[in-house]
Design an enzyme around this catalytic site. Structure first.
Site, PDB file in Angstrom:
ATOM      1  CE  LYS A   1     -20.651  47.511 -34.075  1.00 26.95           C
ATOM      2  NZ  LYS A   1     -20.560  46.412 -35.116  1.00 26.95           N
TER       3      LYS A   1
ATOM      4  CE1 TYR B   1     -17.759  44.691 -33.380  1.00 27.24           C
ATOM      5  CE2 TYR B   1     -15.871  45.202 -34.579  1.00 27.24           C
ATOM      6  CZ  TYR B   1     -17.106  45.076 -34.507  1.00 27.24           C
ATOM      7  OH  TYR B   1     -18.185  45.569 -35.115  1.00 27.24           O
TER       8      TYR B   1
END
Length: 568
Positions: free
Chosen positions: A182, A109
């Site tokens: 995500k 991420y």
């Protein structure tokens, strides 16, 4: 079931019903257990001779791949290693990620994924998700059908148009990687089933000239389409995706500020939808603010809040804080006077050049007419701090170093425990370094940042720096919405999520973090999910009754273990 496999949940356990054989099994990451297949499973699935002889447990596989991961020479190399593992064996990938979430979150991420997105067309390997382009809007239905998923198969869709990626701006088709990343966090942090999620990129062109002139670029090769044609494309996508997956939560990610607010406001009352850049960011920052206020023994109603960077994230934070103030009994007109927002043009002032979503927080021109200014006619951050004496300073500007020593010392001279949050990502965009802020305030500042920072040692105290990472909140929101089948995502549900995160912080000793550690992500996500589901029930938005929400949320969380195999 599909021609290859299906995964069913029965009597509290997952069962993989596998119809394919041989290398088709090994090429499917959802049913490939690699060397963990037993001798009997290998024989039944036609894998004899296709794997080394030894049968290795999942735990042993985790130890082996983690050792390989640690030997990768750079963060981007680690990202590519994990991505290759995800493409090969999804359960193993999520087990490694879940076991090492604090270490690996910055890799899969933010911030490392930003590098991966920039290199997407050059590092392209196995495609993931659905690619929809504005030059072929009539192909949306066929593309969603090509996913192989039916109306009851998808709980969560994450979609981007890639214009506002992680502080690096317009990245064209490469933004698909942020939707994949995500969803990886949703799965690892909240146990959303990896077989029930869908990443989507809306390729509407790019204004990034480096991409347009790159022969390797994989997206549509023209400038971004805007206006009516863009809106019609969004409208068609929403119609097709909600018809195909009527139970799914639609998560908007990394749209440009104007489009983000406009799209959310257009659809939020019609479908179950959520924008993480607006609402997720607001939720985690508000959680940090609530924890800081508790630590400083002050009231939210007494805060003077300056937001430097009144764009998508900044205004979202302001709105959520405003809603919580109002819920605590403060008059809305009075509460809104506690906010001062600055854009790239300086303080938001009535009659000035404003975006629609900024207008509610503009200050009256006569209010600032008598201010002492550094430059006549310019209302910059130093001027606002000098005249307002804020208690809370929030940075979402992507302008590094703008929380200067002079500004921070000025703020600290008027409040005992200034709450200072340089939130811009990546680290190079941060408005200030925590070590500097602590030095300039003599250790009195209560700090949260957007990027991870090491602890700071000052005056015999160790200061743990809270990271206001959306991962603390958006996975739990998704889990809560899915668990109770909420028909909408309301602002009060986001507020409930923020308060759930804040309430999880119990250590108020000097130097303690304002937010929970990333090692607690699974439990934090469950706590957030329960709060969200309960708030949805109170508002009449829950379509599934949870009579034992703690147990039912826990049971809904997928565990990264190999399902039992049923050969068919």
């Amino acid at each position: 079931m599909s021609k290859d496999y299906e995964i069913v949940h029965t009597n509290g356990r997952d069962i993989a019903r596998i119809a394919c054989r041989g290398r088709d099994v090994l090429h499917n990451p959802m049913i490939n257990y690699g060397t963990a297949f037993t001798k009997e499973q290998r024989e039944a699935l036609g894998l004899t001779g296709l794997l080394p002889n030894a049968v290795i447990s999942l735990d042993a596989q985790v130890r082996r791949v983690y050792k390989q991961y640690r030997h990768e020479p750079s963060d981007l190399a680690k990202y590519n290693y994990l991505t290759a593992m995800q493409d090969r064996n999804e359960t193993l990938f999520y087990r490694v990620l879940t076991d090492n979430i604090q270490e690996m979150l910055p890799i899969i991420y933010t911030p490392t994924i930003g590098l991966a997105i920039q290199e997407y067309s050059h590092w392209f390997h196995k495609p993931r998700g659905i690619y929809l382009d504005i030059d072929n809007p009539d192909g949306i239905q066929a593309a969603l059908q090509a996913s192989g998923k039916g109306p009851d198969d998808i709980d969560l869709v994450v979609v981007t148009d890639s214009e506002g990626i992680l502080g690096i701006g317009d990245q064209g088709v490469g933004g698909v990687a942020i939707t994949v990343g995500k969803l990886s966090v949703y799965v690892a942090a909240a146990g959303i089933h990896p077989n029930r999620v869908l990443p989507v990129v809306l390729d509407t062109g790019t204004d990034n000239l480096d991409l347009l002139n790159d022969p390797a670029y994989l997206g549509v090769r023209h400038a971004r389409v805007r206006g009516e044609r863009y809106d019609a494309f969004i409208e068609k996508f929403v119609g097709e995706v909600t018809e195909r997956f009527p139970q799914a939560l639609l998560h908007w990610e990394d749209f440009a500020a104007g489009n983000a607010h406009r799209i959310l406001n257009r659809y939020r009352d019609e479908i179950c939808t959520f924008n993480d850049d607006i609402q997720g960011t607001a939720g985690v920052v508000v959680a940090a603010v609530l924890a800081a206020i508790r630590t400083s023994h002050t009231r939210l109603a007494d805060q003077r809040i300056v937001i430097h960077g009144a764009g998508t994230a900044g205004v979202g934070i302001a709105h959520l804080l405003l809603d919580i103030m109002v819920s605590q009994g403060i008059d809305r007109d009075q509460a809104i006077r506690q906010f001062w927002g600055l854009s790239s043009r300086g303080l938001l002032i009535e009659g000035g050049k404003l975006r629609d979503f900024q207008a509610p927080f503009a200050r009256p021109a006569d209010e600032v007419a008598g201010w002492k200014l550094d430059t006549l006619g310019h209302y910059e951050l130093a001027d606002v701090v000098r005249n307002v004496h804020p208690t809370i300073l929030i940075g979402t500007s992507a302008q590094p170093g703008t929380f200067t020593e002079e500004i921070v010392r000025d703020m600290a001279s008027h409040t005992d425990q200034p709450i200072i949050m340089p939130l811009s990502n990546p680290t190079t965009k941060a408005e200030a370094l925590p070590s500097d802020v602590l030095e300039w305030t003599g250790g009195r500042a209560l700090i949260a940042t957007g990027s991870p920072f090491d602890p700071v040692e000052l005056n015999d105290t160790r200061y743990e720096i809270a990271q206001a990472n959306n991962a603390l909140i958006f996975p739990g929101i998704g889990l809560g919405v899915i668990s109770c089948r909420a028909s909408r995502v309301s602002d009060t549900m986001i507020g409930a999520a923020a308060q759930a995160v804040a309430s999880a912080v119990t250590d108020r000793s000097p130097g303690a973090s304002l937010l929970p550690a990333m090692t607690q992500l699974r439990s934090i996500s469950a706590r957030v999910a329960v709060a969200v589901a309960e708030q949805a029930r109170r508002e009449g938005l829950a379509q599934r009754h949870l009579d034992n929400p703690i147990q039912q949320v826990y049971d809904a969380m997928w565990q990264p273990v190999y399902p039992e195999v049923e050969v068919i």
